[in-house]
Every structure is written in structure tokens, then in C-alpha cells.
Write a protein that holds these residues in place. Sequence first.
Motif, short mmCIF file in Angstrom:
data_model
loop_
_atom_site.label_atom_id
_atom_site.label_comp_id
_atom_site.label_asym_id
_atom_site.label_seq_id
_atom_site.Cartn_x
_atom_site.Cartn_y
_atom_site.Cartn_z
N PHE A 135 0.83 -1.19 0.05
CA PHE A 135 0.07 -0.08 0.07
C PHE A 135 0.92 1.12 0.13
O PHE A 135 1.49 1.56 0.93
N PHE A 136 0.86 2.20 -1.22
CA PHE A 136 1.50 3.21 -1.23
C PHE A 136 0.28 4.32 -1.22
O PHE A 136 -0.36 4.31 -2.07
N ASN A 137 0.45 5.57 -0.45
CA ASN A 137 -0.26 6.54 -0.31
C ASN A 137 0.60 8.04 -0.50
O ASN A 137 1.40 8.12 0.09
N GLN A 189 5.40 8.53 4.90
CA GLN A 189 6.71 8.22 4.21
C GLN A 189 7.02 6.94 5.15
O GLN A 189 7.42 6.04 4.70
N ARG A 190 6.71 6.82 6.50
CA ARG A 190 7.24 5.59 7.14
C ARG A 190 6.51 4.42 6.62
O ARG A 190 6.96 3.49 6.32
N SER A 191 5.32 4.67 6.43
CA SER A 191 4.34 3.41 5.86
C SER A 191 4.81 2.98 4.54
O SER A 191 4.98 1.95 4.14
N ASN A 192 4.97 4.00 3.64
CA ASN A 192 5.36 3.85 2.22
C ASN A 192 6.95 2.99 2.12
O ASN A 192 7.00 2.16 1.27
N LEU A 193 7.82 3.35 3.19
CA LEU A 193 9.00 2.82 3.37
C LEU A 193 8.85 1.38 3.83
O LEU A 193 9.46 0.23 3.28
N LEU A 199 3.97 6.51 -7.06
CA LEU A 199 2.87 6.06 -7.48
C LEU A 199 3.34 5.30 -8.96
O LEU A 199 2.77 4.14 -9.21
N HIS A 200 3.84 6.24 -9.74
CA HIS A 200 4.06 5.83 -11.11
C HIS A 200 4.96 4.52 -10.88
O HIS A 200 4.82 3.54 -12.06
N LEU A 201 6.11 4.63 -10.30
CA LEU A 201 7.05 3.60 -10.21
C LEU A 201 6.58 2.00 -9.76
O LEU A 201 6.69 1.01 -9.87
#
Length: 1282
Positions: free
Chosen positions: A1102-1104, A1120-1124, A1182-1184
Motif C-alpha cells: 500500500f503506497f499512499n 513516508q514511514r508506511s511507504n518505506l 505511485l508511477h514506479l
Amino acid sequence: MRFNTSELASLATNSLTRFDKEGLLILTERQSIFWRTDVKLECWCKLRGNLLFYLKDKNPKSSVAGVLVLENCRPSIHNEEPEADGYVFDLEFKDSPSQRIVTHSAAERLNWVRCIQASSNQQIDLQIKQLEAQIAAATAAKRAESAAMGNRIDQGLPLPATVCHDSWPASTEAAAAAVEAPFEDPELSELPICETAISCDSLPLDSFGRAPNPRVVCSVLQPGEDYLWTQHARTELLERTRAPSFLCTMRFLRSAGFQASSRLRFTVYDVRERVSLTSLPLGHAEVALGVIQDTTRLRLPLCSPSGECGSITLTSWAPEAATELASASGLDRAVNGLTQPTQPTQPPRSSTQFFQQATEGSARPKGHRRTQSLPPKLGVRLFVPQQCGVGHVCVNPLQHSYRLQSSLGADISVLETLLESRLCCAVPQQLLSIWIQREKELLQEISGMGELNGEWRWRQMNLLEEHLRLLKDYSQAKQNIQQLMRDGVYYKRSAVKTDESLEFLPVNLHVQRMWAQNDALHRRGVLDIVTVGAFTRHDAKGRKCGGLIKLLQESKAWKLEQSNACKVQAANDAVQATKQLRKEIVELMSQLLQLATQRSARDMMPLCNEMINKTQTLLNIWEPSIVEEAVTFIERHRIIEEPDNEPMSPFRKITQQLSALELKSPELEDFATPVVAPPDLWPRGGQPLMRSNSWHPSNSSPSSSLDINAIDSLQHVVKCYNAHLRSLEQQQQQGEPAAAAAVPPQPQCELSDEATYQSLPPSWEGVAGGSSTAPVQLIDLDEMVRAVRKRPQTASFLDTKLMSSSPSANYYRPTEEPEPLDLTQLNIEASVMCLVSKLKFFCGRSDSPAIRLRHPKVPLKREGFAVAPQQTPDVIAAPDVIVEPTQQLKLDLAPGPLPAPSTASASASSSAPAPPKKGNKFTDGLDLSLTTDWVGELRPSMRKLRHAMDRLLKTARLMHSVQRLQQDVRCNRLQASIMYRRDVCFSQALTALVSALMVRLWGREVDVAYISLLRELGPLAYFEGLLSLYGSETDMWSDMCIAIEDLSAVSFTLVSAGQDEVQPMPRITGSRQALEVLLPVPEHALPANGRSSLSFKITPVFFNIGINEKATLGQTREQQRSNLDNYLRLSQYFSRYRKLGLNATCAADADASVSEWDALQSLLGYMEQQLRSTVSKNVKVLHLAEDACRLMGGLRFTSCKSAKDRTGMAVTLEQCRVLVREFQLPAKQVPYVLSTMRSEGTRMDNVFKNIGKHKYAFNLPQVIMLPAMYRPPVGAYGKAQT
């Protein structure tokens, strides 16, 4: 007139303008030179629409002095008699002073008043609604008279692209769409008659010499007496051009009623204003569909009242069987990426083919695609996308087609499809059934403890009240969803996302599919994106709670303060583990019975080893000291006896009525034994209940006969009784503060002090809210028992009401003494020994001795308990042998010679007075040559083992209820609220995931590589979020994180779908901690190695990234922490995916495979750099992630608050990026294509389905704050409901 003075003056003084009314009027105008004064001005006035122009004098040709906008005003006549200056009427405005107007006659005054009343926009809207109602009534009457031939146009039905399927019309347009009669969906892969692209030339200029803003609308003539033209399709809007070439194409399908004789009209409009879409017709051309079908390019002049005004060119593609046969033989393999080159080696495995199957050896014709500037190429082919079986899992398709040009001049065929999932209501309904069953189990656990004394009674009633509330909420939600399924609703509109009755349904769940083909590159592919609203529980009042992350952190901190919280969780986990192991052992016994029927001894031994391992695990779950502590608590605080002449206490009445609610157990048994009719939970005589010894499939639903009104009434009674107990406790604490500090155990002689607790209060008025004026009464149990008798006798074998006195019951009766744990363990061990000994005997090892175990301790009868008849333990008597309790069951089942006697047997023989008999007591007297019924020999041991495991489960549930009772009441309430919110979010997430899996398995080709991916690794599920961590969306983001994380624990199993199964329906089994989803798939989607099923789990990431104006104000540290964290999971998945080497097997050559690995590696490396940067609204992440998911064959999800506005921008951008990367769409055309898809594509249809307007819910400041690539086109956004 400050902003548009020149335009209004031109309108008022133009001689060609037609006015509704003109004449002399006397106006009272307020002027201020040195002081304010009212001046009467007699002037010439002109009424045009809702504009009343008044000139400077009486001359009709004089200049304009001013204008009155007749909105929110009402003309009124206060005095019918003439005044000194004439006949007066007033214009009363809503927020402005009234305007006094004088006429010269009463008739003239009346005419002006009538014209002004009819000139407002509100009055015009009312007239339009009346006319629409008349047209709808006339059309419905004509439909009723016409023959039902499936022709939408003949019946006056709208076409699929203009229909809003919902059951909540929120506006006039939506209500009109809902009135239309339903129609059958066309075949998604239906062969169209033709597809037409439109261009124009030599369009006229306007009066100022400016080029028009053209748009073409295609209408079809309906046959009948009225000959009405109905809009079929339209193109996008182009700005300031006389020679437009449109991207949108028009498809004509036979299922929509089109024939060669159908009459079409193409009207060219000049759109003067994009926001309101004010347009003027420039001209039109009429032609029959058969003429378009027969020619590849048709140029027609446009006709208008002013004469010729340019030409329109229709470029058509008609299907040709000769050219399409070859293309039908090659299919794309879109396993790891979107597309791969077509390989005409295998025919498509699909229920719907393009045209017909190609013969072997057919060659694909080569050809060069010319640009539209070159002469047209004859024999241009029309390509139809292969949708496979997506129609089995999706409904209500909306389609839009485009023709683009690649950088090499080739045509790119694009077809957008918006679909609704059939599983939107089915998956939440099955989940609710599981959760309803769990609440029933907990109710049985609490009531099985019996009636307690002191403060524990209040805690017990509090738990009952909490579980009854949850049971009612779950049951009501399930009933609402069942009603939607009966109404044929397959999605939840974003306008009703705060409706609590539908909160388990995902918001605006749709499947966005884009099919594209570049014939010059021999490349075609499908991109599927599931669009869904945020997985959260929306609050209608806008209250914020911090989301699940914050609530779970608070719960964790609370548990650290409570010493008993860890024990409660451990007890719950142990109960679930006991249930799971018991289920697995029963399944193993079922397999052993099948092998015994076949007399296959060799295959039975491995199953025995597995069963022994699971049995040993089952025996080591519980600690005897903890179980003994729970039993001691029950002995100390349970009220044992109640005199027969005394009235039944409220608690016992309530628990008796709980049994009448048919609280069934979910475990189904294969070893059913005849069951006698059991007595009531609190036996006092009376007639016995019905008996049953079979399970019927019609009763498989846990809540099929659940009465919500009965639950609601019972919950209210429990709530009132609970409040009564609390008031008594408070009075007792105020009267005896010293005695309230400690509650000693009450002896039998002091039960008379419990009189106030053993009777209901005299009146329930004013208790717990006091909303009802009539006193609340308990449900009549006798009536419920009589109703139960009238039902068909097909109850479940494990119905707790029927099995309460059976050895295999799942709960203790309130008056039953708990069985000691060591005795239960001995029974389990003895049953396994007996079963294994018989299996060894069947394998030819009849002299193998049985392992002797410890002698069980004699259970002491506890005073006051009504002991149920216990089954004699299946143990071997050894009076002189005592085995240590720590000894475990160890059996040698390996094939080979007979084993030597065990150490325990040797020690037993040395201490016994007589030498033991050599052999096995369980198999002595049996002759293998005479034993023919293996199943009959094994079944008694299996039944005893199952009954022993049932008694262990009863003890486990009793211990769990004791631990929960000792927990703090506030902690129980907090956990219940967290669990309910988590269930709501998880239901939405699982529904979206199951829908995506079914679309992937049914709507796309499934080859060996993808099956290998499912078996070895499981698919990747990428959830893309566009939420901002500010305000209420912070809670949504928090809920989504937990809901997506919970998906990783769900197990999925592929099973074969039935041949006659038109709508495959997944089936969900298990519990909250161990859910399993059975996915029915076609035969070719199953492994080819003969296995009938395949199990896997998904890897969710899950990336937000917030993109709206609130993202600028919100905090991004948690995001940012969740995305990492999710990036680490993605990189780990890539490492495991690379080891499988799926790309190497699917790619055409090794070099291409290596380049793909390198591309993925560099892509993830660049993604990590972007994640660690501090760029605001960094949508590159998101695109990557989209590219990585597509290359690894993952599932795609895109979400925002309602999956409507920001999601529409993101989905269309991803589609354009795919067209650029895979199909060579020129980058300079991306803004134009992006604007077209957003304004005329399926995402605008999605907006209309949700709010009834063709407007994205953005205003101008919000659009400015969006990233440039996510901004909607001008005119496509405005004030609308989010």
C-alpha cells in the motif's frame, strides 16, 4: 452589467432578438447625487428570458439604462385599485429591496405579472420536468404495447453508455435514468456492425470571425408513430478549429437494435461555453447505417437553415472474416507485463471468440498502417477485444472506444470498459455469516458458565449485552445486503457512503478495463484496475477517532496496564487453535475412512503419522494450572441450586431464550450418531424438544432463521436488567462501603440474600434511556418452542440446543461439572492408541503391542453440581503402573520389522505380579482374514476420539469465558468497538480483492506461468492511495493500512467451477483468525498435474501519496514511514519472484528476460530514492509502483475517498502512460488523449452513476492545487457532491 455590459447591450439593441414582451413601464429608480432620492422613470422595457431591460426613455431604439435579473423574485399585486400614478405591482426579491413598477392599465399589469412569473429559471425547470414526465409516461405506454424483442431502440430504452444503474437517484437526471426499464447486458465481445471515426472540414466562423468549438452528436431515429431522435453517442470537444479530427469513435451493435436500415443523424455543435455546455447547432447530415457499413470513407455535406456549412467525414471499419480469421488465432500473453507480442500458435481458450476459430497454418497478413493524411486503405480491419469470461463475474458494462495514432503512423485501437462486480454484496454477506456465528459462540460461552453471584453477575450480563448488540448489528447489516442482492444492485454509490446500514459494502467498487492494440507492432493487451473507495467506516456526523492504528495503539497500552489482558488473548488463540486442530483431525479421519473402504493399508500409514502429530499438538496447548484456576473460579462464584417452587431468575430466563434463538455451531461432523432429545438448560420438567441426527444443506447458513426483532427485544431486556444490577450494586456500596471492598464467596446458606438479584424490577420504565413508555417483557419462551417444533426437522448435528447433553457438545451446560483436563487428555490418548493399533493390525502387524499410558486420576465430584453422565475413558487398566504425567504419546508407524517392546512396557512387566500377555489388547481376538468391514472396526475409535476432542473444546471455551469475565469492562467495550470497525474495513478490502482475483482468473488468459506464480509465491496486490493525512482522511488512511495488512492472512484456494455454473460464486470459510476463500475457476485455470485445487496467499503493498489541497496542510511523516515499510515488502517479493524465473520462461529470448530483470531492479532502486526524498506530492512513487506491479503480473487497486474524482484522474493517467510505454503513443498527444478520456470516457460515466451529474467534484482552487498531470479538463469539473 459591470462585467458583460457590451454583451447585454448588444442583446437588448439587436433588431433580430425576439423578446417575450415589450412596453412602457414606470419604474422607481433610486439615485444619489448629493443625497439619496427615489425618481420615477417612464421608459420602454423589454423582457427576454429572465432579463428585464429598461431603456433610457420611451423610445424603443434608445440605449440601455439597466437590467433586472428576475431570479428569486415574485411579482405581487397588493392593491387591485388604481393609485394616483397608475396600476402598481411590486417585484419582491429574496435578498434585495422590492422594485415598484407602474402600468397604465389593469390588463397590461396582469400580462406583465404573468410573463414575469413564467420567465424565471425555476419556472422553466418545472415546465421541463412536467414535459419529461409526460414523455416518460407516453414512452412507457408505447413500450407496454410493443412486442418484447430485445430491441432497446424499438422499446424506447436508453443505450448502455447513458444509463445510470443504481437504486438511490439523487437528482433529476439520476431519477430519470432510474425510471428506465432494465435491459440485458450486451455480450462484451459482440461483433459490432461497424466502428466509425468522425472528422469535419470547412466549418463556418462565428460573427466575430472566430473558429468554432466543435462537437458531433450521433442520434438514431426510433421507429414508431412519433419518430423521435434518440442520442446514441458523441465525440469529445475540440477548441477553435474548422477541421476537427476526433479521437472518440462510435460503435453500432446489433444488440442495441441497429440494423442496416437504421437512420442516423450526425449533428455538429459549436460549444460556446464549456462549463454550462451552451452550444448552437452548426449543421447536420443524415445517412443510413448500411451506407456507412459498405464504405470505408464517406463524406457528407452539413445542412442548416442558412445553407451549406461544411462537411463531415465518416471513416468506418467493418469486420471482414477473411482478414480476421488469422488475427483470431493469435493471443497476447499478458502474464508479467501488460502485453507481449502475439504468438499465433494456440487458439484462445474462451467462451467468446472473435469471429471463429482459425485453422492451423493460417498466416497473419502484413500491412502498413497509413496516416489519415494519406489516401484511405481499403479493407481496414476492425479488431474486437477478447473478454474471455469476464461477463461471468461482472455486470452492467459501459464502453467507450478511441482511435489513436502511434509515432509511426499506425492506428492504436483503444476500448475502455467500466464494469460492476457481482461480488459486491455476496462477499460481505458471507463474512457477516461467519461473524454472526462467532457472536453466537461467545453468547453460548457466557451462558454456559451458569449464574454467578456478586459483582460477577453484572459483568456477565454486561458481556451478554455487548454480544447481543453485535449480533443484532451484524444480522441487520446482513439483512440489508440481502435486500440489495434481491433488488439487483451491484455497487454502493459514493453519495450514500455514510449510510450505516450499508457500511460493510465497499464504496463505488468498479473494474476499469482498457484494451489496446497496435496492429503494426502485433501487440495487444489488457489493463485491469479495480477502483474502490477508501476501506473505512464513514461517520455520518464527521466525528474523528484516529483510525484503527490509533485505536489499536490505545488498546495495546490498555492491555499493558491490565494483568489479565494477555491471558484473554492467549485463551482466545488457544480456543481457535483447538477448533482448527479438531477440524483437521476430523478431516484426516474422513480420509482414513475412505481409504478403509478401498482397503488401502499402505496409504493409511502416512495419514496416521500426521494425525498423531496433530494430536500431540492438541494435548500440549493448555496448561493444567490455568484450567484448574478457571474451574476453581466457577466453583466459587456459581449459584448452584434454585428451589423448584421459586420463580426462575432473570439470568436463567435470558439464557433459556438464548437457546431458543437457534445458536448453531459452525463445525459440521461426518460421524453423526443418534442424539436423544436433551432437556432444557435449566431443567424443570416439561415436554422434550425435537430431536435431529442429520445435517441438511439448506440449513448451512448460520443465520438463515435469525429473528432480528427477537434479538433486539432480548438485548433491551438484558440492558435493563444490567442497569438494575448496577443500581443495586451502587446502593450496596453506599450502604456498606467496608463490605464492598471485597466480595467473599457466598455459601449455600446465604442464597437468600440474593433475593434482589433473583427477580426482575417491578417496572422497566425510565431504565436505560426510557424511550419506550410500555413496560418491557421477556419473550414468551413457550411460543418460541412451539415455533421451533413447526419447522422442518433438518437441524444441524452440532446444534448446541440439541447437543447440550451429548458427549460431543461444544459447550457445558450451566449446571454441568467441568471435566478435569487430565481425564480429557487420557481419553484422547487412549482413542488414538486404539485407532492406531487397529490400523497396524490391518497392515499385517497384528502382534504389535499397544503402548500403555498413565492411569487416570479419579475425578472428584464437586459439591452442588449436577454431573452429566460421563463416558468411560478409553484407557488400558494397569493397576501397578504409574506413568509420569509428562510422558507423551510416541508411536512408531514406520514400515519394517516389528519394533521391540517399549521401555514403559518393560517396566510394567517387571513390576506386575504376573507377566503381561504378549500382543495388543485392542486387536486381540481379531482375525485379519475374517475382518472384512474395516470401516466398522475403525468408526467406534474415531467416534470416541471426536467426543474426547469435543470435551477438550468445551473446557477451552469455559476457560476463555472466565478470562474474559475477569477482564476490565471498559477494555471489553474498547475491544468490541475496534473489532467492529476492523470488520467493516476488512469486509470492504476483501470484497475488492476477491473481485480482482475473479476478474483476473475469468477475464484474462491463465497459462502455466501464472499458475506457477500462484502456487510458488502468490500474486502481488498493489493498493494505490490518494488520501491526504489531514482531517477525516487521516482516519481513512489508518483504516486502510490495517485492512490491507489483514488481507495477507487470508488463504485462497482455486477449485473447479461447475460446467453449468453461469455465475461462479466464491465461498468463504473459517474464522477471523483463519479465513479461507474458495475461488471457482474454469478447468483450464487449474494445474495440469491432476490436482483439483491450488492454495496461495497474496502479498499486499500500500503506497499512499496525497494530491489534493489538504495534502499541503497535512503531515507526511507517518505516510513516508508506511511507504518505506511497504517498499521493503515489495523488494522482498521481487527477490522471491526473481528466483522463480517466470520472465525467462515467458519471454521470447534470454536477452529480453535479462533486460526485464535489470529494468525491474533499476526501477525499484529509483523508487527507493524517491521515497527517501522530501518532495511534496511526489506522485513518481505511485508511477514506479504501478510499473513494478504490472511487470510482475500483480493486481491493481486505486482508491481515494469515494473512488470518483481523484481516482478518475489517476486511472486515466495510468492508461495514457501504458499507451506511451507499450503502444508507442506520442508524448505530445498525451494531454489531448488524457483530456478526452477524462471528459468523455468511462470515468465520467462513473461520476454520473454516483451523483447524477457529469462533473468532477473539484472547484478552481482545488484544481490549481492538484499536480499538473491530475487536473481535469475545463468544463469537466464544478460544484458537485463528493
